[in-house]
Design an enzyme around this catalytic site. Structure first.
Site, PDB file in Angstrom:
ATOM      1  N   GLU A 171       0.823  -1.210   0.000  1.00 16.21           N
ATOM      2  CA  GLU A 171       0.000   0.000   0.000  1.00 16.21           C
ATOM      3  C   GLU A 171       0.859   1.263   0.000  1.00 16.21           C
ATOM      4  O   GLU A 171       0.765   2.124   0.881  1.00 16.21           O
ATOM      5  CB  GLU A 171      -0.954  -0.015   1.196  1.00 16.21           C
ATOM      6  CG  GLU A 171      -1.963  -1.160   1.122  1.00 16.21           C
ATOM      7  CD  GLU A 171      -2.957  -1.189   2.262  1.00 16.21           C
ATOM      8  OE1 GLU A 171      -4.077  -1.672   2.060  1.00 16.21           O
ATOM      9  OE2 GLU A 171      -2.596  -0.731   3.363  1.00 16.21           O
ATOM     10  N   GLU A 363      -5.685  -8.236  -1.111  1.00 12.34           N
ATOM     11  CA  GLU A 363      -6.356  -8.028   0.172  1.00 12.34           C
ATOM     12  C   GLU A 363      -7.813  -7.689  -0.084  1.00 12.34           C
ATOM     13  O   GLU A 363      -8.112  -6.798  -0.869  1.00 12.34           O
ATOM     14  CB  GLU A 363      -5.725  -6.889   0.989  1.00 12.34           C
ATOM     15  CG  GLU A 363      -4.371  -7.190   1.575  1.00 12.34           C
ATOM     16  CD  GLU A 363      -3.890  -6.102   2.523  1.00 12.34           C
ATOM     17  OE1 GLU A 363      -4.754  -5.463   3.181  1.00 12.34           O
ATOM     18  OE2 GLU A 363      -2.670  -5.893   2.611  1.00 12.34           O
TER      19      GLU A 363
END
Length: 470
Positions: A171, A363
């Site tokens: 991320e 995810e």
């Protein structure tokens, strides 16, 4: 009818700091996670404290064989995990690696190979060595590029031929919102300038490009991906100013995907720099490193958000690290994350149309307060709410595949219960496997399959066809 391609990589995802525990075992150094006992919502402590559940987490360090066997029972084709940088280089700046740390991941890979599960390895999953944060200032310091290159080259060579899929930074776009978690920068966010934040992320981008080149040189079979937070942003109203605001915020979200995929800074980001007084130190060597583009794009997806140009409507959704206004048409989880399965299809199409690179959903999942109950086959959790959430999202993955999007696989977040990154709780559970540990740290650490365990096993065994029946 759902149709997933042959070889689709079904599996689950974790991070070292949320599952391994053993924070000071076999030469491991401290990471930033060891001083975040209450997650990212509170400032770090000076030293690890006993109330930090991540110090023991779910003890994967000693129970990895049991857990991987459970993953194999579900039929996992792939398991995403991270290597703890501070297990390999305890401070982060050593010349030589810690052999005990390398040997641990050898053993994990041995178990995965035994069960025919493909490893997907994240090099940096919010786990910057604490010494690099406190003695060097984290990723604001250009020296971290070299430290990261040494670490990456070490694991690329050690696990050559055993790991094919690599992710550089987890991320990467989150550093703008959580500088300590994502960049090892201890200065509070409100005290950092945009120049400082973007210079830090520039150093990460240079490091990412550099190790992508290294990975390909060391083993041409390596596939390297970037990893970004995925969040569709909708205009709150049809007003053109709201539509543009949603577009602009989307551009800031995907800028680092653009750089990873195209090898250069996009024009809209350069304009943002000019208009906000952001002046970066960028060398010719930096540009050369960034030009080494990734093989695929991976992302997390949990929620969408709305945007408005009206300052009076800027109400941030609860628990949303990336800002945005709650969508009045959607329900939310207990932690304020809005549930939007169609948003996943939208995001997959957006990314595919933009980058034309294979996508990997690494995810996605629902955090919930599960209750362990007795059942004829043993204790379990009746988590129909999780099954419904995942089915609805996977149906949209199937729709995106039908749209022509190339998708490598899907790894559900927290496939086994783990310590939450945002709140450092055990009670915010994502897994198909219940772990007997609570928010006070009490529990036996025993593992119990939930109802979703059998459901996901059937989805994988049918390569998605089970999604056609409710």
């Amino acid at each position: 009818m759902m149709a997933f391609p042959k070889g689709f990589l079904w599996g689950g995802a974790t991070a070292a700091n949320q599952i391994e525990g053993a924070y000071n075992v076999d030469g491991k150094g401290l990471s930033i996670q060891d001083v975040l006992p209450r997650g990212v919502m509170a400032p770090p402590t000076q030293e690890p404290t006993p109330d930090n559940l991540k110090l023991e987490a779910i003890d994967f360090y000693h129970r990895y064989a049991e857990d991987i066997a459970l993953f194999a029972e579900m039929g996992f084709k792939v398991f995403r995990f991270s290597i703890a940088w501070s297990r390999i280089f305890p401070r982060g700046d050593e010349e030589e690696p810690n052999e005990a740390g390398l040997a641990f991941y050898d053993r994990v890979l041995d178990e995965l190979e035994k069960h025919g599960i493909e490893p997907l390895v994240t090099l940096s999953h919010y786990e910057t060595p604490l010494a690099l944060a406190r003695e060097y200032g984290g990723w604001r310091n250009r020296k971290l590029i070299g430290f990261f290159e040494r670490y990456a080259e070490t694991v690329f060579r050690r696990y050559r031929g055993r790991v094919r899929y690599w992710l550089t930074f987890n991320e990467i776009n989150s550093i703008l919102h959580q500088p300590f978690l994502s960049g090892g920068i201890e200065t509070p966010r409100a005290e950092l300038t945009e120049t400082e934040l973007y210079q830090a992320i520039h150093h990460e981008l240079v490091a990412s490009g550099s190790v992508t080149r290294l990975a390909h040189e060391i083993d041409p079979e390596n596939k390297v991906g970037c990893m970004v937070i995925g969040i569709p942003r909708y205009p709150l109203t049809p007003a053109p100013d709201d539509v543009y605001k949603a577009l602009h915020e989307t551009q800031l979200d995907i800028a680092f995907g653009d750089i990873h995929c195209r090898g250069a800074y996009p024009g809209y980001l350069l304009r943002h720099f000019r208009e906000h007084g952001v002046e970066l130190e960028i060398t010719d060597a930096d540009r050369e490193a960034i030009a080494h583009t990734v093989d695929f794009v991976s992302f997390s997806y949990y929620m969408s958000a709305c945007e408005s140009a009206d300052p009076a409507k800027q109400t941030k959704g609860a628990g949303n690290l990336m800002g945005g206004i709650p969508n009045p048409t959607l329900e939310a989880s207990e932690w304020g994350w809005q549930i939007d399965p169609v948003g996943l299809r939208i995001l997959l199409n957006l990314y595919w149309d933009r980058w034309q690179k294979p996508l990997f959903i690494v995810e996605n999942g629902l955090g919930a307060r599960d209750v362990l109950v007795d059942a004829p086959a043993g204790p379990t959790v009746h988590d129909d709410y999780r099954i419904n959430y995942m089915r609805d999202h996977l149906v949209q993955v199937g729709e995106a595949l039908a749209d022509g999007v190339e998708i490598l696989g899907y790894t559900s977040w927290g496939c086994i219960d783990l310590v939450s990154a945002s709140t450092a709780q055990m009670s915010k559970r994502y897994g198909f496997i219940y772990v007997d540990r609570d928010d006070s740290g009490a529990g036996t650490f025993r593992r119990y399959p939930k109802d979703s365990f059998a459901w996901y096993r059937d989805v994988i065994a049918s390569n998605g066809e089970a999604l056609n029946s409710r």
